[in-house]
Design a protein around this motif. Structure first.
Motif, PDB file in Angstrom:
ATOM      1  N   PHE D  13      45.335  34.272  52.075  1.00 11.32           N
ATOM      2  CA  PHE D  13      45.943  33.864  50.856  1.00 11.32           C
ATOM      3  C   PHE D  13      44.218  35.184  50.567  1.00 11.32           C
ATOM      4  O   PHE D  13      43.039  35.014  50.451  1.00 11.32           O
ATOM      5  N   VAL D  14      44.980  35.350  48.703  1.00 10.03           N
ATOM      6  CA  VAL D  14      43.811  36.730  48.334  1.00 10.03           C
ATOM      7  C   VAL D  14      43.272  35.957  47.779  1.00 10.03           C
ATOM      8  O   VAL D  14      43.461  35.279  46.709  1.00 10.03           O
ATOM      9  N   LEU D  15      41.604  36.490  47.477  1.00  3.78           N
ATOM     10  CA  LEU D  15      40.780  35.648  46.697  1.00  3.78           C
ATOM     11  C   LEU D  15      40.077  36.862  45.995  1.00  3.78           C
ATOM     12  O   LEU D  15      40.012  37.992  46.678  1.00  3.78           O
ATOM     13  N   ASN D  16      40.377  37.374  44.474  1.00  5.02           N
ATOM     14  CA  ASN D  16      39.390  37.715  43.068  1.00  5.02           C
ATOM     15  C   ASN D  16      38.385  37.922  43.523  1.00  5.02           C
ATOM     16  O   ASN D  16      37.401  36.495  42.772  1.00  5.02           O
ATOM     17  N   LEU D  17      37.217  38.145  44.210  1.00  2.66           N
ATOM     18  CA  LEU D  17      35.548  37.774  43.736  1.00  2.66           C
ATOM     19  C   LEU D  17      35.443  38.777  42.872  1.00  2.66           C
ATOM     20  O   LEU D  17      34.579  40.262  43.051  1.00  2.66           O
ATOM     21  N   GLY D  18      35.381  38.525  41.719  1.00  2.00           N
ATOM     22  CA  GLY D  18      34.911  39.427  40.672  1.00  2.00           C
ATOM     23  C   GLY D  18      36.424  39.588  39.402  1.00  2.00           C
ATOM     24  O   GLY D  18      37.455  39.516  39.967  1.00  2.00           O
ATOM     25  N   HIS D  21      32.345  37.990  37.899  1.00  2.00           N
ATOM     26  CA  HIS D  21      31.693  37.183  38.907  1.00  2.00           C
ATOM     27  C   HIS D  21      30.287  36.854  38.461  1.00  2.00           C
ATOM     28  O   HIS D  21      29.498  38.124  38.628  1.00  2.00           O
ATOM     29  N   MET D  34      41.688  36.468  52.450  1.00  2.00           N
ATOM     30  CA  MET D  34      40.766  35.151  53.522  1.00  2.00           C
ATOM     31  C   MET D  34      41.730  34.565  54.333  1.00  2.00           C
ATOM     32  O   MET D  34      42.817  33.725  53.982  1.00  2.00           O
ATOM     33  N   GLU D  43      38.583  44.432  50.115  1.00  2.00           N
ATOM     34  CA  GLU D  43      38.477  46.337  49.900  1.00  2.00           C
ATOM     35  C   GLU D  43      37.672  45.786  48.414  1.00  2.00           C
ATOM     36  O   GLU D  43      38.606  45.215  47.557  1.00  2.00           O
ATOM     37  N   PRO D  44      36.399  46.597  48.350  1.00  2.00           N
ATOM     38  CA  PRO D  44      36.451  46.777  46.805  1.00  2.00           C
ATOM     39  C   PRO D  44      36.963  47.961  45.825  1.00  2.00           C
ATOM     40  O   PRO D  44      37.902  48.639  46.478  1.00  2.00           O
ATOM     41  N   VAL D  45      37.330  47.201  44.800  1.00  2.00           N
ATOM     42  CA  VAL D  45      38.698  48.249  43.879  1.00  2.00           C
ATOM     43  C   VAL D  45      37.238  48.992  42.633  1.00  2.00           C
ATOM     44  O   VAL D  45      37.090  47.516  42.029  1.00  2.00           O
TER      45      VAL D  45
END
Lengths: 190, 164, 336, 372
Positions: D13-18, D21, D34, D43-45
């Motif tokens: 599953f996809v978790l957005n860090l930021g 945050h 994850m 992948e940093p955006v």
């Protein structure tokens, strides 16, 4: 690890022009002019030597050719005016007429891609330049050799619209996803 | 096995050392300044927003409306204009507004002002309810300012000059 | 139905216990903020009331007046039950805790068993709350809370079993009764029972920290990773009840530690000394608040352990030592 | 009730860090795919705080770009001032007096210590320790007061000018700095006892987020990140600029390449910077702080110039192409954290979430410097 060794290696693979820039004055040791198709070869030479990639960026030389042409004509005009007195004074003057650029295809302005490489041990910053026509700015990607170049190329694509052929994920990096404008081009009007 | 035990023991010992440090700080006096009740004196060279200098002889501003500060400002915050009045040599300042919402306090205006007519103020608690509250009319505020006899030395050549 | 005095006494004690639990929950917040402030050499709350003493009151009112948001797509039943499931077991275990000789709500013979049983119920509430609020961060933190709780339940219960063996009874009042006299009679220094007794206290203290998700084991509500862990979606009194539940659990842990190891309401000095020797509630509260002071002190000193480090600590260090302690104690009891 | 879907091979599953945050210290968003708690893909955006300094550079005169340099990386603003000012001096070949260079080195090194102190506090905060942040800020406050008494600002300095510095220092700055150096040297053992030797932190940082020397080279990582992986590369020693050759200081290099190594590199660097400031104060020459004839409207010679400086995060380079007019034709800012972060995707594959934060903290990210 001195720059001279690098210089021969680069000239061996037939790079257009390698000049030893004076480091204290310019900030980089080697200034390499490369034809777009030879770029990957030149970069792999540097990779073999243990260089690391510092930055990739673009420069938009809009209006450069026009300025060059105007300068050339001004020089020609100045010589034409100066030629009669020189002849009178010097008797036989060397034929000074520099033929104007051949009229056929006016050289198009260039979009230049500048690659900066540096080395952890030796003091030798190498700048590789490749000039691309503004109408079709395409060049091979080097993200296969230097994964770090992946982001640099995406950023240069964002700002200049240069397409890096073979880049795995050429999506805007700093600009919003749906950005179709390229801000650093000289003819960009927000 | 021995170094495993040694690691466990040295580990717990490092925990107690850490606790010792924090408990020592627990009993030491407090370091913070209780802001609304106590305030810190600002350094003499602190850069607040710019303000006009009231010349002690004439009681008026020294500004000659040359517009150098307006040109030097990277974010075009300053608007200056004046008018010619007969019998007065040079222009008279009529309007000097500073748009403090865009000012980056770089000091290029103060540096480029030859008659030294503007300097940095020292106030830092600027609270306002709207953006317009930050458009300062420096000419109007001039009257409320105390006459500044000694200008803060800036750009002086060396330490001796800063002394006087 | 005639109200015999027993029921009145029981009701009075229940009201007293709930008052004690909520008062403690509120003022532990104040103590934590003050202590953390002074450790970090700043003041902490001081505006509301003298030394900020009314701050918890004001916080409580703020939490109560805040809107109880139930986000969409949330399982309403689980979402509402979870805070209660965390708070009620904590208050229930207060019933059996003897604050002094007479001051105990219901002196059960299996008091220790009741407390241990309720201790494992409160993290179920955390689990339901996290699962109910359908938030990724909450689910991760629930997973962590689950394995952390399992890992630290075992050494805690092994230590409790050794102590029950030493004192022969599960009735808390009798356990404290055995530790009469000066502090050398306390179980923590009861080297006759087993030389590892101080280590057992340390293990019990570490497990109590891990049970209540307090730093350095606060893996489930790790601020810098999972934002707010299990109760990310809660606001207003929902979050307030979770918070009170956590603090009530800390108080329970501290009380059990004082009873089992530090001789409950007995004073450290022998009874011969007139004033100080008399055992009373004051000593119990003093010891309990000292343990709570240490719990807060530890939180503001140490960074958080890694999750696998936390599990290794339990499975590889705490459980073996507690088993060794168990065998040692039984051997010592058998021999002497 | 949907029957339980047969769980596919990799249920990720996809978790957005930021981007909002607590651990990203700015607006960086990392898209984590994850599998349970292990990271499959990160992948940093970027671009959430992109202000396009390079376009601003093209429509401002050379002097008007100075305040921008302080805003690129506000934690070590003076080094960015130094980079931009040196490249323009190299282009316009302006001679900088000796005393001005000394003042530049003193203030830049003090600013480096304040940047490392803030990184130290924020890094331990990410790992869950709250108090060290306040102790580090207590020390940092002294530096900010010192620099405020000289430059006038506390964070985004605009103190360097082409050909020298804005104004001179006075005696209480010198005594204040010496007192601060003695104070911080007394506090360093406390930091090491409280944090570095703590078993929990050691377990948290050792062997976490290993970055090999080869990965540093491939991604162009510089500064403490590459010095933590055994590469002895410090622009102050590698391409000596300003008056750095006159000071003797070591460059701390650690071989392990994990978060603990990068942490130790920065802690030792604070000590080295104090040594530099001490030596600079001892050898501070008299004389002017501003070059004599610096033209008001600066028009550097045509051509392409590059200058690199060592900031707290790595080698910051400015490439300037001037066409002889009073505004730069092209201004390229090479930001060190941009390259340091580009290896993040590959470095944290297969790691756990808390370790990802330890790695991200050890890279010492300042997001506005990445997005420029």
């Amino acid at each position: 690890m001195n720059c001279a060794a690098i210089k021969e290696k680069l000239t061996v693979i037939g790079v257009e022009m390698v000049s030893e820039a004076e480091y204290a004055r310019k900030g980089f040791a080697l200034d390499v002019q490369v034809a777009p198709h030879l770029l990957v070869a030149a970069v792999s030479v540097l990779d073999a030597e243990g260089f690391f990639i510092e930055a990739i960026t673009g420069v938009d030389w809009l209006g450069e050719q026009a300025a060059l042409r105007k300068e050339a004509e001004a020089k020609v005009a100045a010589e034409a005016k100066a030629q009669p007195e020189a002849e009178a004074a010097a008797g036989e003057a060397p034929p000074l007429v520099s033929q104007p650029a051949e009229q056929g295809e006016i050289p198009e302005d260039a979009l230049e891609v500048v690659y900066d490489f540096n080395h952890y041990e030796g003091l030798c910053r190498v700048t590789i330049r490749a000039r691309l026509p503004r109408s079709k700015p395409e060049i091979a990607t080097i993200s296969s050799i230097y994964p770090g170049a992946n982001w640099h190329e995406r950023e240069t694509h964002d700002f200049f619209g240069i397409i890096f052929v073979g880049h795995p994920y050429l999506v805007p990096l700093l600009l919003p996803e749906d950005a179709d404008f390229h801000p650093l081009l000289k003819d960009f009007r927000s | 096995m021995i170094d495993y035990l040694k690691e466990v023991i040295s580990g717990t010992w490092s925990l107690f050392v850490g606790l010792g440090i924090t408990i020592r700080y627990f009993f030491q006096p407090v370091v913070t300044v209780q802001y609304p009740y106590q305030t810190l004196p600002m350094a003499p060279r602190f850069r607040g927003h710019i303000e006009l200098v009231k010349d002690e002889e004439t009681g008026e501003t020294r500004c000659i409306v040359c517009g150098m500060c307006q040109k030097a400002c990277p974010s075009h915050c300053i608007t200056v204009n004046g008018e010619k009045r007969e019998g007065v040599q040079g222009k008279v300042l009529t309007e000097y507004t500073l748009d403090f919402t865009r000012c980056s306090l770089c000091g290029l205006c103060v540096e480029s002002c030859t008659p030294k007519a503007i300097t940095f103020s020292k106030d830092y608690n600027l609270a306002g309810l709207s953006k317009e509250a930050y458009i300062f009319d420096l000419k109007a505020e001039l009257s409320s300012l105390p006459a500044q006899t000694k200008l803060m030395p800036f750009g002086c050549k060396n330490r001796l000059e800063a002394k006087n | 139905m005639t109200l015999d005095p027993e029921i009145i006494r029981l009701l009075a004690f229940l009201v007293g216990v709930i008052a004690f639990a909520s008062f403690n929950a509120a003022y532990l917040v104040w103590l934590e903020r003050k202590e953390a402030a002074h450790i970090q050499r700043r003041i902490g709350p001081k505006e509301v009331g003298p030394f900020g003493l009314l701050q918890p009151l004001v916080d409580g009112i703020k939490l109560m007046t805040k809107q109880l948001i139930v986000p969409a797509g949330v399982d309403p039943v689980l979402f509402k039950i979870a805070p209660i499931l965390v708070m009620v077991p904590a208050i229930m275990s207060f019933v059996t805790i003897p604050f002094s000789e007479t001051l105990v709500a219901r002196n059960l013979d299996l008091g220790l068993l009741v407390i241990s049983a309720f201790a494992s119920v409160n993290f179920l509430g955390l689990l339901l709350g996290a699962w109910g609020s359908r938030n990724k961060y909450a689910v991760i933190s629930a997973g962590r809370a689950f394995s952390q709780n399992v890992a630290y339940e075992i050494p805690m219960l092994v230590i409790v079993v050794t102590l029950v063996m030493v004192s022969g009874t599960m009735n808390l009042t009798e356990i404290v009764g055995l530790q009469m006299g000066g502090f050398w009679h306390w179980n923590i220094l009861n080297l006759a029972a087993s030389p590892l007794m101080p280590v057992a206290f340390l293990i019990f203290f570490v497990c109590m920290l891990a049970e209540t998700n307090r730093a350095p084991f606060d893996m489930s509500e790790a601020e810098s990773e999972l934002v707010a862990g299990a109760f990310t979606e809660y606001s207003g009194m929902g979050f307030g009840v979770f918070f009170m539940g956590e603090y009530a659990n800390i108080v329970i842990g501290a009380c059990v530690a004082t009873i089992l190891f530090l001789g409950g309401w007995h004073s450290p000095f022998p009874d011969t000394i007139p004033f100080f020797g008399a055992s009373s509630v004051i000593w119990f509260l003093l010891k309990m608040y000292f343990i709570i002071f240490t719990v807060i002190w530890i939180r503001w000193t140490f960074p958080r352990t890694t999750f696998y480090g936390l599990l290794n600590l339990s499975w590889k260090i705490l459980i073996p030592i507690s088993f060794v302690n168990l065998i040692l104690t039984s051997a010592m009891l058998k021999v002497f | 009730m949907s029957t339980f879907a047969q769980s596919q091979a990799n249920e990720t599953f996809v978790l957005n860090l930021g981007p909002q945050h607590p651990a990203t210290h700015g607006v960086l968003r990392v898209k984590l795919t994850m599998d349970g708690e292990y990271i499959v893909e990160a992948e940093p955006v970027l671009g959430y705080i992109h202000r396009m300094h390079e376009k601003m550079g093209e429509n401002r005169t050379w002097a008007q770009f100075l305040p921008n340099t302080g805003r690129i990386d506000y934690l070590h603003a003076l080094a960015y001032n130094h980079g931009y000012v040196s490249v323009v001096e190299r282009a316009a070949s302006i001679e900088v007096p000796e005393r001005a260079e000394y003042l530049r080195v003193i203030t830049a090194e003090l600013n480096r210590v304040s940047s490392h102190l803030l990184w130290f506090g924020a890094f331990i905060l990410d790992l869950g320790g709250f108090s060290p942040l306040l102790y580090a800020f207590d020390d940092r406050e002294h530096i900010l007061d010192l620099l405020e008494s000289v430059t006038g600002s506390r964070l985004t300095y605009c103190y360097f000018r082409f050909g020298g510095v804005y104004n001179d220092i006075d005696d209480n700055f010198v005594t204040g700095t010496r007192a601060f150096i003695k104070r911080l040297r007394g506090r360093m053992p406390m930091y090491h006892n409280l944090v570095t030797k703590n078993i929990i932190l050691m377990k948290r940082l050792q062997e976490v987020g290993p970055i090999s020397a080869e990965m540093c080279r491939k991604y162009g990582a510089t500064g403490p990140v590459c010095r933590g992986s055994g590469i002895n590369f410090d622009v102050r020693k590698h391409e000596p600029y300003s008056v750095y050759p006159e000071f003797d200081f070591e460059v701390p290099v650690y071989e392990q390449g994990d978060s603990m190594a990068r942490y130790m590199v920065r802690m030792d660097e604070m000590e080295q910077s104090l040594r530099i400031v001490e030596q600079a104060l001892d050898k501070l020459p008299e004389g002017p702080v501003m070059a004599e004839k610096v033209p008001k409207i600066l028009k550097p010679a045509k051509g392409d110039y590059y200058h690199a400086v060592e900031t707290a995060r790595g080698s910051f380079g400015v490439r300037v192409i001037s066409d002889g007019s009073n505004t730069p034709y092209r201004l390229k800012l090479r930001s060190p954290t941009f390259s340091n972060l580009s290896l993040f995707g590959e470095a944290c594959r297969g790691m756990l979430l808390p370790d990802v934060l330890a790695l991200m903290g050890s890279l010492d990210l300042v997001i506005p410097e990445i997005d420029r």
